[in-house]
Design an enzyme around this catalytic site. Structure first.
Site, PDB file in Angstrom:
ATOM      1  N   ILE A   1     -15.319 -52.906 -65.584  1.00  0.00           N
ATOM      2  CA  ILE A   1     -14.212 -53.211 -64.767  1.00  0.00           C
ATOM      3  C   ILE A   1     -13.763 -52.084 -64.072  1.00  0.00           C
ATOM      4  O   ILE A   1     -13.310 -52.177 -62.898  1.00  0.00           O
ATOM      5  CB  ILE A   1     -13.075 -53.820 -65.769  1.00  0.00           C
ATOM      6  CG1 ILE A   1     -13.681 -55.256 -66.274  1.00  0.00           C
ATOM      7  CG2 ILE A   1     -11.891 -54.011 -64.886  1.00  0.00           C
ATOM      8  CD1 ILE A   1     -13.025 -55.715 -67.280  1.00  0.00           C
TER       9      ILE A   1
ATOM     10  N   ASP B   1     -13.257 -54.553 -74.424  1.00  0.00           N
ATOM     11  CA  ASP B   1     -11.859 -54.622 -75.281  1.00  0.00           C
ATOM     12  C   ASP B   1     -11.546 -56.047 -75.452  1.00  0.00           C
ATOM     13  O   ASP B   1     -11.203 -56.191 -77.007  1.00  0.00           O
ATOM     14  CB  ASP B   1     -10.912 -54.212 -74.082  1.00  0.00           C
ATOM     15  CG  ASP B   1      -9.490 -53.964 -74.614  1.00  0.00           C
ATOM     16  OD1 ASP B   1      -9.367 -53.719 -75.890  1.00  0.00           O
ATOM     17  OD2 ASP B   1      -8.524 -53.635 -73.855  1.00  0.00           O
TER      18      ASP B   1
ATOM     19  N   ILE C   1     -21.823 -54.377 -79.269  1.00  0.00           N
ATOM     20  CA  ILE C   1     -21.212 -53.218 -80.172  1.00  0.00           C
ATOM     21  C   ILE C   1     -20.408 -53.856 -81.170  1.00  0.00           C
ATOM     22  O   ILE C   1     -20.037 -53.378 -82.436  1.00  0.00           O
ATOM     23  CB  ILE C   1     -20.365 -52.442 -79.361  1.00  0.00           C
ATOM     24  CG1 ILE C   1     -20.175 -50.936 -80.062  1.00  0.00           C
ATOM     25  CG2 ILE C   1     -19.038 -52.804 -78.803  1.00  0.00           C
ATOM     26  CD1 ILE C   1     -19.601 -49.885 -79.193  1.00  0.00           C
TER      27      ILE C   1
HETATM   28  N1  AR6 Z   1     -20.814 -54.549 -76.429  1.00  0.00           N
HETATM   29  C1  AR6 Z   1     -21.414 -53.434 -75.748  1.00  0.00           C
HETATM   30  N2  AR6 Z   1     -21.127 -53.116 -74.491  1.00  0.00           N
HETATM   31  C2  AR6 Z   1     -20.110 -54.100 -73.876  1.00  0.00           C
HETATM   32  C3  AR6 Z   1     -20.088 -55.285 -74.533  1.00  0.00           C
HETATM   33  C4  AR6 Z   1     -19.985 -55.623 -75.819  1.00  0.00           C
HETATM   34  N3  AR6 Z   1     -19.581 -56.599 -76.460  1.00  0.00           N
HETATM   35  N4  AR6 Z   1     -19.025 -55.987 -73.530  1.00  0.00           N
HETATM   36  C5  AR6 Z   1     -19.136 -55.178 -72.365  1.00  0.00           C
HETATM   37  N5  AR6 Z   1     -19.916 -54.096 -72.611  1.00  0.00           N
HETATM   38  P1  AR6 Z   1     -15.532 -52.873 -69.582  1.00  0.00           P
HETATM   39  P2  AR6 Z   1     -14.294 -50.289 -68.458  1.00  0.00           P
HETATM   40  C6  AR6 Z   1     -20.008 -52.817 -71.560  1.00  0.00           C
HETATM   41  O1  AR6 Z   1     -15.492 -53.513 -68.496  1.00  0.00           O
HETATM   42  O2  AR6 Z   1     -14.907 -50.306 -67.509  1.00  0.00           O
HETATM   43  C7  AR6 Z   1     -10.872 -54.051 -70.204  1.00  0.00           C
HETATM   44  O3  AR6 Z   1     -10.183 -55.196 -69.571  1.00  0.00           O
HETATM   45  C8  AR6 Z   1     -20.154 -53.189 -69.957  1.00  0.00           C
HETATM   46  O4  AR6 Z   1     -21.303 -53.993 -69.842  1.00  0.00           O
HETATM   47  O5  AR6 Z   1     -15.415 -53.414 -70.751  1.00  0.00           O
HETATM   48  O6  AR6 Z   1     -13.958 -49.146 -69.196  1.00  0.00           O
HETATM   49  C9  AR6 Z   1      -9.770 -53.067 -70.671  1.00  0.00           C
HETATM   50  O7  AR6 Z   1      -8.678 -53.656 -71.230  1.00  0.00           O
HETATM   51  C10 AR6 Z   1     -19.732 -51.948 -69.497  1.00  0.00           C
HETATM   52  O8  AR6 Z   1     -21.007 -51.107 -69.446  1.00  0.00           O
HETATM   53  O9  AR6 Z   1     -14.854 -51.305 -69.725  1.00  0.00           O
HETATM   54  C11 AR6 Z   1      -9.613 -52.319 -69.400  1.00  0.00           C
HETATM   55  O10 AR6 Z   1      -8.584 -52.683 -68.605  1.00  0.00           O
HETATM   56  C12 AR6 Z   1     -18.782 -51.261 -70.722  1.00  0.00           C
HETATM   57  O11 AR6 Z   1     -19.334 -52.240 -71.739  1.00  0.00           O
HETATM   58  C13 AR6 Z   1     -10.833 -52.073 -68.504  1.00  0.00           C
HETATM   59  O12 AR6 Z   1     -11.297 -53.469 -68.889  1.00  0.00           O
HETATM   60  C14 AR6 Z   1     -17.619 -50.919 -70.335  1.00  0.00           C
HETATM   61  O13 AR6 Z   1     -16.980 -52.086 -69.541  1.00  0.00           O
HETATM   62  C15 AR6 Z   1     -11.789 -51.029 -68.915  1.00  0.00           C
HETATM   63  O14 AR6 Z   1     -12.790 -50.794 -68.135  1.00  0.00           O
END
Ligand code: AR6
Length: 179
Positions: free
Chosen positions: A129, A39, A16
């Site tokens: 996460i 994030d 993204i």
């Molecule tokens: N582009 C698109 N999607 C992504 C990318 C990327 N670069 N990286 C990961 N994903 P997560 P949450 C996807 O864990 O579950 C952080 O520490 C990933 O595969 O990023 O809402 C925050 O600070 C998954 O499907 O977010 C919070 O503490 C999705 O993005 C916590 O994690 C969301 O995964 C939030 O957890």
């Protein structure tokens, strides 16, 4: 006449942080001070400007509650803005998780409406996460975005971004089911 809700919803697979939509959505936490997953990737790619604006928002309103959303500029990202929303942690499904996740989509889209942002890209909020089941999250995302687009002129386009092929397939199945 604006395009139909379905024509205004696109599904793509990839990182993204590379997208040049007007805004990308960050799956943040309530501190707004960064973290892992998407994030971490957004703050790394966008640089310190985003964190500085997050700190200012914290100073004003003390972070961001689950289900709510705030906006900063996009720093060095191709996107002009980042909408930071805080998804719910999955806790078995009976703790209001689906309402909270729906609020993330609605409140992010409400900012896009208010600012008249042309296009907004969402990652799978809470599905990393925070362990929200991917299938349920995909169904909710497609349904919330379609309802929003049917009722509002802004944003003109929404992109649902799947990080992996499996998630892309889930979005496509949910979109096909919704038609
Ligand atoms: N582009 C698109 N999607 C992504 C990318 C990327 N670069 N990286 C990961 N994903 P997560 P949450 C996807 O864990 O579950 C952080 O520490 C990933 O595969 O990023 O809402 C925050 O600070 C998954 O499907 O977010 C919070 O503490 C999705 O993005 C916590 O994690 C969301 O995964 C939030 O957890």
């Amino acid at each position: 006449m604006s395009a139909s809700p379905t024509a205004r919803l696109r599904i793509v697979q990839g990182d993204i942080t590379k997208l040049a939509t007007t805004a990308i959505v960050n799956a943040a936490n309530s501190s707004l001070l960064g973290g892992g997953g998407v994030d971490g990737a957004i703050h790394r790619a966008g640089g310190p400007q985003i964190l500085e604006e997050c700190r200012q928002i914290r100073a004003r309103q003390g972070g961001c509650k689950v289900g709510e959303a705030v906006i900063t500029s996009g720093g060095r990202l191709p996107a002009s803005y980042v909408i930071h929303t805080v998804g719910p942690r999955w806790n078995g499904g009976h703790k209001g998780e689906s309402d909270l996740l729906a609020n993330c989509y609605r409140n992010s889209l409400a900012i896009a409406l208010e600012r008249q942002l042309e296009s907004v890209a969402f990652p799978g909020i809470s599905t990393g996460i925070y362990h929200y089941p991917k299938q349920e999250a995909a169904a909710l995302a497609v349904s919330e975005v379609q309802q929003w687009l049917a009722a509002h002129e802004w944003p003109r386009e929404v992109v649902l971004v799947a990080f992996d092929a499996e998630t892309k397939q889930l979005y496509e199945q949910e979109l096909a089911r919704a038609l």
